[in-house]
Design a protein around this motif. Sequence first.
Motif, PDB file in Angstrom:
ATOM      1  N   LEU A 262     -31.597  -4.060   2.043  1.00 53.23           N
ATOM      2  CA  LEU A 262     -30.797  -2.838   2.191  1.00 53.23           C
ATOM      3  C   LEU A 262     -31.257  -2.001   3.376  1.00 53.23           C
ATOM      4  CD1 LEU A 262     -30.421  -1.607  -1.525  1.00 53.23           C
ATOM      5  CD2 LEU A 262     -28.673  -2.694  -0.107  1.00 53.23           C
ATOM      6  N   ILE A 263     -32.573  -1.970   3.628  1.00 51.50           N
ATOM      7  CA  ILE A 263     -33.098  -1.148   4.720  1.00 51.50           C
ATOM      8  C   ILE A 263     -32.646  -1.675   6.078  1.00 51.50           C
ATOM      9  CG2 ILE A 263     -35.213  -0.444   5.919  1.00 51.50           C
ATOM     10  CD1 ILE A 263     -34.615   1.197   3.452  1.00 51.50           C
ATOM     11  N   ILE A 264     -32.761  -2.979   6.308  1.00 55.70           N
ATOM     12  CA  ILE A 264     -32.321  -3.500   7.606  1.00 55.70           C
ATOM     13  C   ILE A 264     -30.798  -3.540   7.689  1.00 55.70           C
ATOM     14  CG2 ILE A 264     -32.434  -5.937   6.937  1.00 55.70           C
ATOM     15  CD1 ILE A 264     -33.398  -6.527   9.796  1.00 55.70           C
ATOM     16  N   GLY A 265     -30.135  -3.771   6.548  1.00 53.40           N
ATOM     17  CA  GLY A 265     -28.678  -3.854   6.540  1.00 53.40           C
ATOM     18  C   GLY A 265     -27.990  -2.544   6.852  1.00 53.40           C
ATOM     19  N   MET A 266     -28.649  -1.432   6.575  1.00 52.05           N
ATOM     20  CA  MET A 266     -28.002  -0.138   6.803  1.00 52.05           C
ATOM     21  C   MET A 266     -27.759   0.129   8.285  1.00 52.05           C
ATOM     22  SD  MET A 266     -30.995   2.688   6.068  1.00 52.05           S
ATOM     23  CE  MET A 266     -32.256   3.065   7.298  1.00 52.05           C
TER      24      MET A 266
ATOM     25  N   ILE B 274     -27.732 -10.835   0.838  1.00 55.07           N
ATOM     26  CA  ILE B 274     -26.656 -10.172   0.091  1.00 55.07           C
ATOM     27  C   ILE B 274     -26.791  -8.662   0.281  1.00 55.07           C
ATOM     28  CG2 ILE B 274     -25.819  -9.616  -2.237  1.00 55.07           C
ATOM     29  CD1 ILE B 274     -26.534 -12.511  -3.010  1.00 55.07           C
ATOM     30  N   ALA B 275     -28.028  -8.181   0.215  1.00 54.15           N
ATOM     31  CA  ALA B 275     -28.280  -6.745   0.410  1.00 54.15           C
ATOM     32  C   ALA B 275     -27.951  -6.317   1.836  1.00 54.15           C
ATOM     33  CB  ALA B 275     -29.741  -6.424   0.082  1.00 54.15           C
ATOM     34  N   VAL B 276     -28.267  -7.167   2.829  1.00 56.12           N
ATOM     35  CA  VAL B 276     -27.933  -6.846   4.221  1.00 56.12           C
ATOM     36  C   VAL B 276     -26.429  -6.624   4.371  1.00 56.12           C
ATOM     37  CG1 VAL B 276     -27.829  -7.768   6.574  1.00 56.12           C
ATOM     38  CG2 VAL B 276     -29.935  -7.999   5.243  1.00 56.12           C
ATOM     39  N   GLY B 277     -25.645  -7.564   3.822  1.00 56.71           N
ATOM     40  CA  GLY B 277     -24.197  -7.440   3.915  1.00 56.71           C
ATOM     41  C   GLY B 277     -23.663  -6.252   3.147  1.00 56.71           C
TER      42      GLY B 277
ATOM     43  N   ALA C  70     -25.240  -3.496   2.353  1.00 54.76           N
ATOM     44  CA  ALA C  70     -25.629  -2.241   3.000  1.00 54.76           C
ATOM     45  C   ALA C  70     -24.767  -1.959   4.227  1.00 54.76           C
ATOM     46  CB  ALA C  70     -27.100  -2.283   3.397  1.00 54.76           C
ATOM     47  N   GLY C  71     -24.435  -3.003   4.984  1.00 56.77           N
ATOM     48  CA  GLY C  71     -23.570  -2.813   6.146  1.00 56.77           C
ATOM     49  C   GLY C  71     -22.208  -2.286   5.755  1.00 56.77           C
ATOM     50  N   LEU C  72     -21.644  -2.835   4.670  1.00 54.00           N
ATOM     51  CA  LEU C  72     -20.357  -2.348   4.175  1.00 54.00           C
ATOM     52  C   LEU C  72     -20.474  -0.919   3.645  1.00 54.00           C
ATOM     53  CD1 LEU C  72     -18.814  -5.396   2.277  1.00 54.00           C
ATOM     54  CD2 LEU C  72     -17.772  -4.131   4.158  1.00 54.00           C
ATOM     55  N   ALA C  73     -21.480  -0.699   2.809  1.00 54.18           N
ATOM     56  CA  ALA C  73     -21.622   0.613   2.158  1.00 54.18           C
ATOM     57  C   ALA C  73     -21.850   1.723   3.170  1.00 54.18           C
ATOM     58  CB  ALA C  73     -22.782   0.561   1.163  1.00 54.18           C
ATOM     59  N   THR C  74     -22.732   1.504   4.126  1.00 52.95           N
ATOM     60  CA  THR C  74     -23.006   2.557   5.105  1.00 52.95           C
ATOM     61  C   THR C  74     -21.838   2.757   6.059  1.00 52.95           C
ATOM     62  OG1 THR C  74     -24.207   0.936   6.476  1.00 52.95           O
ATOM     63  CG2 THR C  74     -25.516   2.337   5.015  1.00 52.95           C
ATOM     64  N   GLY C  75     -21.027   1.701   6.264  1.00 57.46           N
ATOM     65  CA  GLY C  75     -19.819   1.869   7.060  1.00 57.46           C
ATOM     66  C   GLY C  75     -18.854   2.851   6.412  1.00 57.46           C
TER      67      GLY C  75
ATOM     68  N   PHE D 269     -29.285   7.227   2.285  1.00 56.97           N
ATOM     69  CA  PHE D 269     -29.320   5.831   1.843  1.00 56.97           C
ATOM     70  C   PHE D 269     -30.735   5.271   1.992  1.00 56.97           C
ATOM     71  CE2 PHE D 269     -28.786   1.267   2.256  1.00 56.97           C
ATOM     72  CZ  PHE D 269     -27.800   0.964   1.326  1.00 56.97           C
ATOM     73  N   GLY D 270     -31.347   5.464   3.168  1.00 60.63           N
ATOM     74  CA  GLY D 270     -32.669   4.909   3.427  1.00 60.63           C
ATOM     75  C   GLY D 270     -33.752   5.483   2.537  1.00 60.63           C
ATOM     76  N   LEU D 271     -33.770   6.807   2.375  1.00 59.11           N
ATOM     77  CA  LEU D 271     -34.825   7.434   1.570  1.00 59.11           C
ATOM     78  C   LEU D 271     -34.725   7.059   0.098  1.00 59.11           C
ATOM     79  CD1 LEU D 271     -35.076  10.999   3.163  1.00 59.11           C
ATOM     80  CD2 LEU D 271     -36.629   9.054   3.462  1.00 59.11           C
TER      81      LEU D 271
END
Length: 421
Positions: free
Chosen positions: A34-38, A158-161, A163-168, A183-185
């Motif tokens: 999730l951290i790198i995906g954001m 799965i988390a990378v993908g 997170a990319g969608l969610a933060t978008g 999101f990150g904290l």
Amino acid sequence: MNVTADHASAYIRGIGCNRGQFLLQTVQVFFVGLIIGMERNVLPTMAAHFGVDSHAFFFLASFVISFGLVKGALNFVAGGLSDRIGRKRVLLLGWIAGIPIPILIFFAPNWWWIIGANVFLGFNQAFTWTMTVTSQIDLSANHQRGLAVGINEAMGYIAVGAAGLATGYLAVLYGPRWSLLLFGLVVIALALVLLLWIKDTIHWVRAEHIQQEAATPAAVPAQSMFSTFLQVSFQDRTYRALCQGGVTNKIADTLVWVLFPLFFKFHGLGIIYIGWITGVYAMVWGLCQFWTGHLADHIGRKPPVLLGFALLSAGLAGTALVNHFAAWMVTAALMGLGMALLYPNLIAAMSDIAPAMQRGRILGTYRYWRDTGYAIGGVILGLVAQWSDKILPAIWLTAGIVALSGLWIAFAVKETHPRSI
């Protein structure tokens, strides 16, 4: 705590008998992803918010170059350090290093702050992801290593993908800075709390070492970190070929991370559509690893690795040839499937031939080269795109590099895992 022969039987390896700890490590790697995906979708498409011109391709790539240099170097440090002080302490250090990332992005007045944030991201990812995959290999029986790596990488990507969608979506609603900060904290706080229930898997490693010594009393003495680095990087034919394969797949991932969002933006797609394309790539990569690692435990590592390089190269070429959102979704899925076949099985092949007490530093060396591929990819692809003032040549170059890398492995690597298990 040292594990003696009398206590070695208390640390039995196997995913089933260690399912509680294995599950906790799986949740940890989900947070790591999730951290790198954001960053994957929001930062490249909104670089103008930080004063970056849309055609300053090389300067844009600098944030991935800084990430790759730091993560690659610290992967090697993390492997050796974890062999000495244990996996859990290194994991904790990685999460502490992650705290400045969303804060620096939130307050960034220019792109140099983003480059600085990604220095911390490299520290965070090197220590956390390296430790989760190493710990899950530690807990697994020999015939389950492909499955263990597959589960780890699956949940991470799965988390990378996701997170990319969610933060978008969050960036459209609340702006990129606030969405990435909160999101990150929240993710880092949850990961630190989860650490309270995690046990250090170095005890399982010491128990395995005792068993190996009993089976082969004349075992070769452990090498120094520098000797291990030279052997894995340059001297051993199999290690060397697997390392270059790791570099190559990260060059391809650099293209997706840095230049794909701009490529699709130049074709008129908005941030949510771009998030779907890059998200499908990462989530197919992640989901399919649930079976690709397990598959390699039964048929060997080499066939899925070679097929993976072929599909990844074909997906890259397809992306360059088509010109429609639906078609790009298909090529992204093809690339994700290729990554799923090659990615966990490269590291599983390394672990097959790595002695137990040197596994951390050997895998650390592999991960050094693999993730330095981000820096190599950032430099090469950034310069090609800058020189041509187009992204298409960088896509074709990457497709060619991936195809050649697969051929190198085909001719240089013998099967590392018995097919009869």
